[in-house]
Motif scaffolding. Sequence first.
Motif, short mmCIF file in Angstrom:
data_model
loop_
_atom_site.label_atom_id
_atom_site.label_comp_id
_atom_site.label_asym_id
_atom_site.label_seq_id
_atom_site.Cartn_x
_atom_site.Cartn_y
_atom_site.Cartn_z
N GLY A 82 10.57 33.16 21.61
CA GLY A 82 11.08 33.11 20.23
C GLY A 82 12.59 32.96 20.17
O GLY A 82 13.12 32.21 19.35
N GLU A 128 4.57 30.85 16.91
CA GLU A 128 4.31 32.16 16.29
C GLU A 128 5.50 33.11 16.32
O GLU A 128 5.86 33.67 15.28
CB GLU A 128 3.10 32.81 16.94
CG GLU A 128 1.82 32.48 16.19
CD GLU A 128 0.62 33.23 16.73
OE1 GLU A 128 0.71 34.46 16.83
OE2 GLU A 128 -0.36 32.56 17.04
N PRO A 129 6.13 33.33 17.50
CA PRO A 129 7.23 34.32 17.51
C PRO A 129 8.44 33.88 16.71
O PRO A 129 9.29 34.71 16.37
CB PRO A 129 7.56 34.44 19.01
CG PRO A 129 7.03 33.21 19.64
CD PRO A 129 5.86 32.79 18.84
N ARG A 132 8.60 33.03 13.68
CA ARG A 132 8.59 33.59 12.32
C ARG A 132 9.31 34.93 12.27
O ARG A 132 9.81 35.34 11.22
CB ARG A 132 7.14 33.77 11.84
CG ARG A 132 6.44 32.45 11.54
CD ARG A 132 4.98 32.70 11.22
NE ARG A 132 4.26 31.48 10.93
CZ ARG A 132 4.22 30.89 9.74
NH1 ARG A 132 4.89 31.40 8.73
NH2 ARG A 132 3.52 29.80 9.55
N ASP A 133 9.36 35.60 13.46
CA ASP A 133 10.05 36.89 13.49
C ASP A 133 11.55 36.76 13.69
O ASP A 133 12.29 37.70 13.42
CB ASP A 133 9.47 37.76 14.64
CG ASP A 133 7.99 38.03 14.44
OD1 ASP A 133 7.57 38.10 13.27
OD2 ASP A 133 7.27 38.13 15.45
N VAL A 134 11.99 35.62 14.20
CA VAL A 134 13.42 35.50 14.51
C VAL A 134 14.16 34.54 13.57
O VAL A 134 15.38 34.64 13.43
CB VAL A 134 13.65 35.07 15.98
CG1 VAL A 134 13.42 36.23 16.91
CG2 VAL A 134 12.77 33.90 16.36
N THR A 148 14.96 33.29 9.70
CA THR A 148 14.85 33.82 8.34
C THR A 148 13.79 33.00 7.60
O THR A 148 13.50 31.85 7.99
CB THR A 148 16.18 33.69 7.58
OG1 THR A 148 16.46 32.28 7.41
CG2 THR A 148 17.33 34.34 8.34
N TRP A 168 12.84 29.08 8.34
CA TRP A 168 11.48 28.63 8.66
C TRP A 168 11.02 27.57 7.66
O TRP A 168 10.45 26.54 8.02
CB TRP A 168 10.51 29.83 8.67
CG TRP A 168 9.09 29.40 8.89
CD1 TRP A 168 8.13 29.20 7.94
CD2 TRP A 168 8.47 29.08 10.15
NE1 TRP A 168 6.96 28.78 8.50
CE2 TRP A 168 7.14 28.68 9.86
CE3 TRP A 168 8.92 29.08 11.46
CZ2 TRP A 168 6.24 28.31 10.86
CZ3 TRP A 168 8.01 28.70 12.46
CH2 TRP A 168 6.70 28.32 12.15
#
Lengths: 393, 343
Positions: free
Chosen positions: A303, A320-321, A323-325, A327, A331
Motif C-alpha cells: 500500500g 485493496e490496501p 484505500r487505507d493510505v 485519502t 482514491w
Amino acid sequence: MAKTPDSPLRVIGTSVTLSSEVQSRIRADLGFAIEFDVLDGSACLRRGVTRPDSFDIYDQWFHSVDVLHTAGSIMPIEVDRIDRWHQMAPMYRGAGLASGAPGRRQCVGRDPADVLFVQADNGLGREPTHQVSMLPTVCNADGFAYRRELAANRSGPESWGWLLEQNWGARCMLSQDPASSVTEVAMAARSAGLVEIADCTNLTIEEIDALFVLLNRRRKAGHFTRTWPTHEESVRLMAQPSTGLGSLWSPAYFELCASGVDLVYATPIEGYRGWHSGLCLSAALESAMCDRAYAYLNWWLSGAPGAILARQGYYMSVTEPLRDVLTPAEWAYWYEGKPATTPLPGPDGRISVNIGDRRAGGSYQDRMSAISFWSTIMEESNYLQRKWLEFVG
Amino acid sequence: MVPSSERRSSSSRKTSDPIAERGGGYLYAMIHDLLQDKIASGALPVGATLKEGTIAAHVGTSRAPVRRALRNLAKSGLIRAADGQGYIVGKGAAVPLSSRQLYDTLNGGIGAVDRTVSAERIVQIVHGAIVAVMPFGHYRILESELGEHFGVSRTVAREVLWRLMEQSYIHKDRKSHWIVPQLSARDIRETLQMRRALEPQALRLVAHGLPSAFLTDLASRIDAVLADFQAVTAPRIDAIEHDICHNLFEDLQNKRMLASIRRNQIPLVVPRIFRRNFPLRDDLAALRLYDRILSALVSGDVDAAARLLEIHLDRAEALMLARLRVLSVLPPPRTDTWLSAIH
C-alpha cells in the motif's frame, strides 16, 4: 564473498518506479540496508541479462521478462511467499489483462499474463501454477501529451497519428525505449495512413524498413527532438517551448502540470499503449538473502508504494490496501476517475491536480480496458534494434 | 582413406573454432619462417640483399606478406634496412645476390608457402568471424583489408570470399560490396521450415548407410551428457548438435539436397553463440530427443527416427527465436578492421 543475512539487498531498476520518494520509504519501512542502482531502460535490461550476479532484485517491465527467463537470469518467485497474492485481480491469475473486463478492446502485444506463470516444462504461460516469473506491481495505460495552445484549431478525435503530423509548429519527442516508442510510432504511421502495418507490436522486416524510411525523413526535416532516456530528461524536454507533443509518462505529465505547463494528456481513439512493471529475483540470489528479497517483494504490495505512485498517475496490481493510505479524494480522482474535490498533491507535495480536474480517460477500469497494444520486444527486435539505434543517433 | 565413422566423429574432427585457428596459416608468417631458416642455415649469407619485389616474385605471392615478413625479421635483428634498397642480412657489408641465386635458395622452400592451404585456413577463420557477428547486424567485408590482415594478395582474399559466398554466408550488394547479412527472426522461421521439409527425408535416405561405430559413439556421448547435465559444457553440446545436424547427412548422394540443408543450417550460430554466454538449461529437451533419435537409428527404426527429427525441428523454432531476442541485448562483438558494421 558469500552473503550474510545482514548484507545489503541490491536492487536494479529505472526511475519509473525507483523514485527518491519510494527509495526513502522502502528504507524506512524495511529497516535493512538496500543498494539501489537506477539505470535507463536499455542499460537495466542489459545488466539483467548479462550480470545476474550483480543484483538480487530486478525491477522493470514485463515485456522483458521472457528475455531474462531465456537468458537464465532470474529464478521463479514462489507465490506462497507473497502475502497479498490472493488480492491480485483475476486478470493476473490466468484471465489476462487484455481480456478480463467486459467491453475490453482487442489487444495486441505482450500481455503480461502470457509470461506470468512458470510452467512445468519451464516455459512461461498464463496457466496458473505456484511460481511466477515476475511479481506484477505497477502498470499504466499511456497516451501522449501535447500543448493545449497548439491544438486550439484541431478538430476530430485525438489520435496516435498526431505524432507524425508536421503542422504542429513544434517538435515531437519520443522515449528512448524501442519497446514502447516503436509500437507508438508504428500505430501512428498506420493511423495516419503513412505506412501499411498489420500489427504495430510485431512488425515484419518490410514494415520496419518502411517505417524507418518515414521516421528518418521526418527526423531530417526536424520533426523530432532527441529521444529521452529517463523521466527527468522527459520533463526537461517537454518543458521546452520548442517541444509541442510526444510520448510522456504520467509522472512527468503531472510534474509539468504542477510547474504550470499547460498540457493535455491524450486519450487516443486507437486505444492506449499498456505497460506493466514487476519484480524478479536474480538467478544468482543467495539463500541468505532470500528472506530480505521476499520482504522487499511483499513491501511493494503493502500500500505504501502504491500511494506514492498513485499520486504520479500509476496503478498497482493490488489495490485493496491503497484505500487505507490514500485519502477518499485521492482514491476518487486517481482510481475512480471522478473530478477532484480538493487540490491534490504529487509525491513532492506540490499541487498537481486542481479542484474540478478529471483524469483523461476516466477510471482505472476505463483506462486499463482501453489498452489496445502493449509495449513489446518484437520478434524482429534484433533487426529493429539496429534501425532504432541509427534513428536515435 | 579415413574411415567414414572416424570422419564423422566430432571427437576426431579438426576444430572449426576460429579462435583456435587464429595465428596459424598466415602467409607472411610462412615467408618469415622460410627466410629465417635460410638465414640460420647460412643459405642466405650475411650481407645478402633481400628485396620485397624479388622475393614476392620467387615465392609467388603478393608483396604485402613479404613486406610484413621482412619487417618482422628486421625487428628481431636478423636483417637491417638498406636505405630504401630492401634489407641486408646480418651486420656485414652488402653482398649482391643474383636473382637466380635467390630463386635457387628459396626454391626448396616454396612448397612450404602453400597458398591453397593458406586460403583454406583463412576461410575457416573468416567463417568463424562472420558467423559470430551475424546476429548483431549487417556487416561489410573490406577485401583489401582482409588481404592485408592475413598477409595475402587480393586474389587469395577474393578466393576466400567467393568460397563463403558459395556457401551463402555472404553476398555482394548492388555496389559490389561484400556483405554479411544480419540473421533475422524471419530467417530462423524460414530456414526451419526448409529443414522440416528436407532433413527427415534426408535421414530416411542415409539412415541405412550410417556406420554403427558413428551411431554408438554419438549415442554414448549423448548418454554421458544426459547423465550429468549439470556438468556439461557448451562445446560438448555443440559437438553433438554438429553430428546430428551436419555429419549425419554427410553421405547424402543428392548433393542439391545436401547443399540446401547446409544453407538452411546457418542459423545454428544462434544457439552456439548463446551457449557461450548463457546457461544451457533449455538444451536438455533437445538432447533427450536426440537420444531417442539415436535409439531409433541404432535399432533400425528409420521412420521413428525421422518422425522424432520432425518433432525436434518443430520445437526448435520457439527456443531459437527466444535466444535470438536475448542476443539482441548483447553488445556486438569487436571485429578486425576488415569487418565493419554498416547501418
